[in-house]
Design a protein around this motif. Structure first.
Motif, PDB file in Angstrom:
ATOM      1  N   UNK A 340      -4.920  35.693 -13.707  1.00  0.00           N
ATOM      2  CA  UNK A 340      -4.488  35.922 -15.087  1.00  0.00           C
ATOM      3  C   UNK A 340      -4.052  34.609 -15.734  1.00  0.00           C
ATOM      4  N   UNK A 341      -3.368  33.757 -14.966  1.00  0.00           N
ATOM      5  CA  UNK A 341      -2.951  32.457 -15.498  1.00  0.00           C
ATOM      6  C   UNK A 341      -4.156  31.572 -15.787  1.00  0.00           C
ATOM      7  N   UNK A 342      -5.110  31.555 -14.858  1.00  0.00           N
ATOM      8  CA  UNK A 342      -6.304  30.721 -15.045  1.00  0.00           C
ATOM      9  C   UNK A 342      -7.098  31.170 -16.264  1.00  0.00           C
ATOM     10  N   UNK A 343      -7.243  32.477 -16.432  1.00  0.00           N
ATOM     11  CA  UNK A 343      -8.053  33.027 -17.521  1.00  0.00           C
ATOM     12  C   UNK A 343      -7.276  33.149 -18.826  1.00  0.00           C
ATOM     13  N   UNK A 344      -5.959  33.220 -18.733  1.00  0.00           N
ATOM     14  CA  UNK A 344      -5.098  33.454 -19.898  1.00  0.00           C
ATOM     15  C   UNK A 344      -5.554  34.695 -20.662  1.00  0.00           C
ATOM     16  N   UNK A 345      -5.567  35.815 -19.940  1.00  0.00           N
ATOM     17  CA  UNK A 345      -5.976  37.085 -20.532  1.00  0.00           C
ATOM     18  C   UNK A 345      -4.861  38.100 -20.336  1.00  0.00           C
ATOM     19  N   UNK A 346      -4.913  39.197 -21.118  1.00  0.00           N
ATOM     20  CA  UNK A 346      -3.890  40.225 -21.010  1.00  0.00           C
ATOM     21  C   UNK A 346      -4.500  41.618 -20.879  1.00  0.00           C
ATOM     22  N   UNK A 347      -5.782  41.689 -20.565  1.00  0.00           N
ATOM     23  CA  UNK A 347      -6.427  42.959 -20.238  1.00  0.00           C
ATOM     24  C   UNK A 347      -6.993  42.834 -18.837  1.00  0.00           C
ATOM     25  N   UNK A 348      -6.593  43.738 -17.952  1.00  0.00           N
ATOM     26  CA  UNK A 348      -7.117  43.761 -16.599  1.00  0.00           C
ATOM     27  C   UNK A 348      -7.908  45.050 -16.427  1.00  0.00           C
ATOM     28  N   UNK A 349      -9.223  44.893 -16.338  1.00  0.00           N
ATOM     29  CA  UNK A 349     -10.123  46.041 -16.207  1.00  0.00           C
ATOM     30  C   UNK A 349     -10.338  46.282 -14.709  1.00  0.00           C
ATOM     31  N   UNK A 350      -9.521  47.143 -14.143  1.00  0.00           N
ATOM     32  CA  UNK A 350      -9.560  47.372 -12.706  1.00  0.00           C
ATOM     33  C   UNK A 350     -10.580  48.445 -12.348  1.00  0.00           C
ATOM     34  N   UNK A 351     -11.183  48.291 -11.178  1.00  0.00           N
ATOM     35  CA  UNK A 351     -12.038  49.338 -10.605  1.00  0.00           C
ATOM     36  C   UNK A 351     -11.592  49.533  -9.167  1.00  0.00           C
ATOM     37  N   UNK A 352     -11.084  50.711  -8.873  1.00  0.00           N
ATOM     38  CA  UNK A 352     -10.571  50.996  -7.530  1.00  0.00           C
ATOM     39  C   UNK A 352     -11.593  51.731  -6.674  1.00  0.00           C
ATOM     40  N   UNK A 353     -12.421  52.541  -7.288  1.00  0.00           N
ATOM     41  CA  UNK A 353     -13.482  53.202  -6.534  1.00  0.00           C
ATOM     42  C   UNK A 353     -14.774  52.442  -6.781  1.00  0.00           C
ATOM     43  N   UNK A 354     -15.457  52.092  -5.728  1.00  0.00           N
ATOM     44  CA  UNK A 354     -16.792  51.532  -5.875  1.00  0.00           C
ATOM     45  C   UNK A 354     -17.598  51.883  -4.652  1.00  0.00           C
ATOM     46  N   UNK A 355     -18.916  51.841  -4.835  1.00  0.00           N
ATOM     47  CA  UNK A 355     -19.801  52.145  -3.723  1.00  0.00           C
ATOM     48  C   UNK A 355     -19.563  53.530  -3.175  1.00  0.00           C
ATOM     49  N   UNK A 356     -19.378  53.602  -1.870  1.00  0.00           N
ATOM     50  CA  UNK A 356     -19.149  54.887  -1.218  1.00  0.00           C
ATOM     51  C   UNK A 356     -17.718  55.022  -0.708  1.00  0.00           C
ATOM     52  N   UNK A 357     -16.778  54.364  -1.363  1.00  0.00           N
ATOM     53  CA  UNK A 357     -15.370  54.464  -0.985  1.00  0.00           C
ATOM     54  C   UNK A 357     -14.883  55.894  -1.175  1.00  0.00           C
TER      55      UNK A 357
END
Length: 382
Positions: A340-357
């Motif tokens: 977040x510091x490197x990108x200087x952004x304030x939106x985190x688009x998280x994905x917790x399920x992927x593939x066959x999890x």
């Protein structure tokens, strides 16, 4: 910070020998591999996970649009958002679709997003998408017209939301004698518009010109995401005279949290490779049909230093490029804080399920993140 729980809704049951038998999980992937009974269970499971995100304190839940593929089973994200609108009460609904160039009737998009906004009480975020090159094959749309159709459809939709009707809209690709949608959106002047992008200069400049929120597309290393953000900031400042705030930039991150770093890798690595090697499998010509992407933009999104996730072969490469943020709560917090510091952004688009999890592991990761990571990031990045 805005925390988005974003779902791809993948098909997790491709055969073990899929890579040997089939050239692609897109377009030509035989639909005999799809089981509607299992699909019924998956849709409801995935909706349950998005609904649970509201209970855990996420700000936004997101869905997207793809067609004729195993990667994501949402040809109509508006239907998914409609399901969520009545099953949630606080969280915002990000519809990352609609893929505007695919439609000969973009006025339908204006109507459906307005309906969703009214039903949800003004909680819709409208993600307008140019669309991947592969989408051109699905609806037999000339890829050289993709960007023209996108911009013209965007102008029609925004005018439909904001201008009194009826009025006549006439363009190169669309001609509507009567633009007069009922209902109109609840949010004024219209729902927020977010634009995803893989780094094409045309998209970045257009986003800057309209001062929209820009969200990078995943599957590239963190440094490439930073390049996209820096290009947007530079263009906005040098050409348009304004500064892009961190609240207008979104970082897409596959996240998995477990009790320890070792356990996190053990539980997450196989689903990650299922995504990278099966669900994203397609011939190069599907992704880049002639005319879809300009030469200059193609040079920006390809090359050795911009390695797409499908080219990776070791977990070391995944970690070094931060293609996924995986580990204990402490490790994930430190990696996200630094990103977040490197990108200087304030939106985190998280994905917790992927593939066959599995559902159980997905929920466990979401709970650990919400309890032991998210509060610290909220405090540090208000």
């Amino acid at each position: 910070m805005q925390f988005v729980d974003f779902h791809l809704m993948p098909w997790p049951h491709l055969p073990a020998d899929f890579e040997d038998k089939y050239e692609s999980a897109w377009i030509t992937c035989p639909n005999r591999l799809y089981d509607p009974k299992e699909g019924h269970l998956l849709y409801n499971r995935y909706l349950d996970e998005l609904e649970y995100a509201e209970q855990l304190g996420f700000d936004v839940v997101g869905v997207n649009e793809h067609h004729q593929n195993a990667y994501g089973m949402m040809p109509s994200p508006n239907i998914m958002a409609a399901c969520l609108a009545r099953r949630t009460s606080r969280v915002k609904l990000l519809v990352f679709g609609n893929a505007l160039p695919l439609y000969d009737h973009p006025l339908r998009v204006a109507e459906e997003i307005a309906m969703l906004d009214v039903v949800s009480g003004g909680r819709v975020i409208s993600g307008m998408v140019v669309g991947l090159g592969v989408e051109a094959y699905n609806y037999e749309v000339n890829p050289t017209f993709f960007r023209e159709r996108f911009r013209e459809a965007h102008d029609l939709i925004v005018r439909a939301w904001t201008e009194d009707g009826p009025f006549h809209f006439q363009g190169k690709h669309y001609d509507f004698r009567f633009v007069n949608p009922w209902p109109r959106p609840l949010q004024q002047p219209h729902p927020p518009i977010w634009i995803p992008g893989s780094g094409s200069i045309e998209t970045i400049e257009w986003v800057a010109q309209h001062r929209y929120t820009f969200v990078a597309i995943p599957f590239s290393p963190l440094q490439v995401v930073k390049e996209h953000f820096d290009t947007l900031r530079a263009y906005a400042w040098e050409k348009l005279g304004y500064e892009v705030g961190p609240d207008r930039l979104g970082w897409p991150a596959f996240i998995y949290v477990a009790e320890t770093d070792a356990k996190a890798r053990e539980e997450f690595e196989e689903p990650f490779w299922y995504l990278a090697k099966k669900l994203l499998r397609m011939p190069r010509e599907y992704m880049f049909p002639p005319g879809h992407t300009s030469i200059s933009s193609l040079m920006r999104v390809t090359g050795a230093e911009r390695r797409f996730v499908t080219t990776l072969s070791s977990w070391k490469e995944v970690e070094e490029g931060q293609y996924a943020i995986v580990g204990s709560p402490k490790t994930v917090l430190e990696k996200l804080r630094e990103g977040i510091k490197v990108l200087n952004c304030r939106i985190l688009l998280t994905s917790f399920q992927l593939g066959n999890l599995s559902h159980d592991l997905t929920v466990k990761s979401m709970e650990l993140f919400a309890r032991e990571v998210m509060p610290h990031l909220r405090k540090e990045f208000p």
